[in-house]
Write an enzyme that holds these catalytic residues in place. Structure first.
Site, PDB file in Angstrom:
ATOM      1  N   GLU A   1       6.204  -9.412   7.903  1.00  0.00           N
ATOM      2  CA  GLU A   1       4.785  -9.582   7.576  1.00  0.00           C
ATOM      3  C   GLU A   1       4.636 -10.689   6.549  1.00  0.00           C
ATOM      4  O   GLU A   1       5.363 -10.728   5.554  1.00  0.00           O
ATOM      5  CB  GLU A   1       4.188  -8.308   6.951  1.00  0.00           C
ATOM      6  CG  GLU A   1       4.107  -7.094   7.827  1.00  0.00           C
ATOM      7  CD  GLU A   1       3.473  -5.911   7.087  1.00  0.00           C
ATOM      8  OE1 GLU A   1       2.844  -6.130   6.024  1.00  0.00           O
ATOM      9  OE2 GLU A   1       3.609  -4.780   7.569  1.00  0.00           O
TER      10      GLU A   1
ATOM     11  N   GLU B   1      -8.730  -5.184   9.828  1.00  0.00           N
ATOM     12  CA  GLU B   1      -8.700  -3.724   9.903  1.00  0.00           C
ATOM     13  C   GLU B   1      -9.918  -3.186   9.159  1.00  0.00           C
ATOM     14  O   GLU B   1      -9.835  -2.740   8.016  1.00  0.00           O
ATOM     15  CB  GLU B   1      -7.397  -3.194   9.310  1.00  0.00           C
ATOM     16  CG  GLU B   1      -6.180  -3.673  10.083  1.00  0.00           C
ATOM     17  CD  GLU B   1      -4.877  -3.204   9.464  1.00  0.00           C
ATOM     18  OE1 GLU B   1      -4.258  -2.281  10.019  1.00  0.00           O
ATOM     19  OE2 GLU B   1      -4.484  -3.748   8.426  1.00  0.00           O
TER      20      GLU B   1
ATOM     21  N   LYS C   1     -10.031   0.256   7.272  1.00  0.00           N
ATOM     22  CA  LYS C   1      -8.986   0.590   6.306  1.00  0.00           C
ATOM     23  C   LYS C   1      -9.612   0.838   4.932  1.00  0.00           C
ATOM     24  O   LYS C   1     -10.575   0.174   4.550  1.00  0.00           O
ATOM     25  CB  LYS C   1      -7.984  -0.568   6.219  1.00  0.00           C
ATOM     26  CG  LYS C   1      -6.601  -0.173   5.752  1.00  0.00           C
ATOM     27  CD  LYS C   1      -5.646  -1.347   5.947  1.00  0.00           C
ATOM     28  CE  LYS C   1      -4.233  -0.958   5.571  1.00  0.00           C
ATOM     29  NZ  LYS C   1      -3.293  -2.077   5.793  1.00  0.00           N
TER      30      LYS C   1
END
Length: 390
Positions: free
Chosen positions: A192, A248, A251
């Site tokens: 990542e 996202e 989230k």
């Protein structure tokens, strides 16, 4: 493609070859037309440090061995086994030549992990985000250095190596840490990396301009021919995954948690990007100028976000007011913030009061997407909203 064994499954798989075989059957053999190249066991397992979390640590490498054995038994030789770890596995990161693994994991977890990776010719997978060290110290770390601008150099006094960007420093600190345990040749892969496109008022540098600049320059670096590698390991290819494809939007947590994507949650591009690395910077459309590259100084409030659902607001209001007897005292009948009698008004006050009171304990101005930070004082008349001073 890389697929992942969830953290919750590690203990079972580590203690049962049958469980490992079942996992491989369900997640690898069931997809013969999918180009699976990596199985990643767990995610940042060593970043969770409670007593309960630590019980997983000793199961990590055994679970990786079980998955490897199952793949071998099914004559699968082209899938590498790894586990993505965060930079907090290091006790020292700067300068890179001082890179050292944490003392609580160095001998017990890292040494057997490196032995496994070395023996299986796999990669050391790293979640590495220059945004975090830069945003924690933006006045002393150059933004140009964090974004691959190439206008700033650092020389490591221990190794004499010259660094032109923060990512290389972070990667090489892990390389030096591995060398200290006797493993100088395990290749790195980035599981990542990325840069947030937006965030809260107190999250400096989270904007589209910086995100596009970081990811475009990252791609150019990682697709260069011949490969660039890092100062400690020049010329090596570093497999790299960008976090993340989509925003996202549901989230929880600080604002940046919802804003790492290349695409909005509906699939629309946030900014132009060429994953081949062939597109030159002048060929891109102009980006919106960065507005928050310097830390904000002043007061911040928490208020209801536009479009918030009324039913959900009522539940959030009840939660915010139930955590402390004084949080919503000003909303009682006859008190200074009671009027106007509106769920939206009461919720904004409650959110701001709650956040101001509990921010030091980790509270965020989010409330499941119902709230946002603002630098505009929402107070009216006698009703003074509590604020956070940055």
């Amino acid at each position: 493609m890389a697929i992942m064994v969830p953290n919750k499954d590690i203990v079972l798989i580590s203690s049962s070859q049958t469980a490992a075989e079942q996992w491989v059957r369900n997640n690898v053999l069931a997809y013969p037309n999918t180009n699976i190249r990596f199985v990643l066991v767990g995610n940042e397992v060593l970043s969770y440090v409670s007593k309960q979390d630590q019980t997983i640590w000793g199961h990590l490498v055994p679970a990786m061995r079980r998955i490897k054995n199952s793949l071998s038994a099914n004559d699968i030789k082209n899938i590498k086994i790894g586990t993505p770890l965060a930079m907090d596995i290091l006790q020292s990161t700067f300068p890179p030549s001082d890179g050292t693994f944490r003392s609580d994991i160095s001998d017990t977890v890292m040494a057997p992990l490196l032995k496994f990776l070395n023996g299986s010719k796999s990669f050391f997978f790293l979640d590495v985000y220059p945004y975090f060290p830069w945003s924690a110290n933006p006045m002393n770390i150059s933004l140009d250095f964090a974004l691959f601008g190439g206008n700033v150099n650092h020389t490591d006094p221990g190794s004499g190596l010259v660094y032109t960007n923060l990512l290389d420093e972070m990667l090489d600190s892990v390389t030096f840490a591995m060398e200290k345990l006797g493993y100088p040749n395990i290749r790195l892969a980035i599981a990542e990396t990325g840069w947030p496109t937006a965030g809260d008022v107190d999250q400096v540098g989270a904007n589209i301009y910086n995100a596009a600049t970081y990811n475009r320059n990252l791609i150019r670096k990682m697709t260069a021919k011949p490969p660039l590698g890092t100062p400690a390991r020049p010329g090596l290819v570093i497999p790299t995954f960008i976090f993340s494809l989509y925003e996202e939007n549901q989230k929880t947590g600080p604002g940046t948690e919802r804003h790492w994507g290349l695409l909005h949650s509906n699939g629309r591009a946030i900014y132009d990007i060429d994953l081949t690395g062939k597109r030159l910077v002048p060929d891109y459309k102009p980006l919106p100028p960065a507005q928050n590259n310097v830390p904000y100084k002043g007061k911040v409030w928490c208020e209801v976000a536009p479009g918030a659902n009324l039913m959900n607001l009522s539940s959030a209001l009840t939660y915010a007011c139930s955590q402390d007897t004084q949080t919503c005292a000003a909303l009682s009948p006859g008190k200074e913030c009671y009027e106007p009698i509106s769920v939206f008004w009461h919720s904004s006050y409650a959110f701001s009061s709650y956040w101001a009171k509990f921010r030091s304990q980790g509270a965020t101005c989010n409330f499941n997407g119902l709230a946002r930070q603002t630098t505009v004082n929402p107070s009216r008349g006698r009703c003074k909203f509590p604020s956070v001073t940055l």
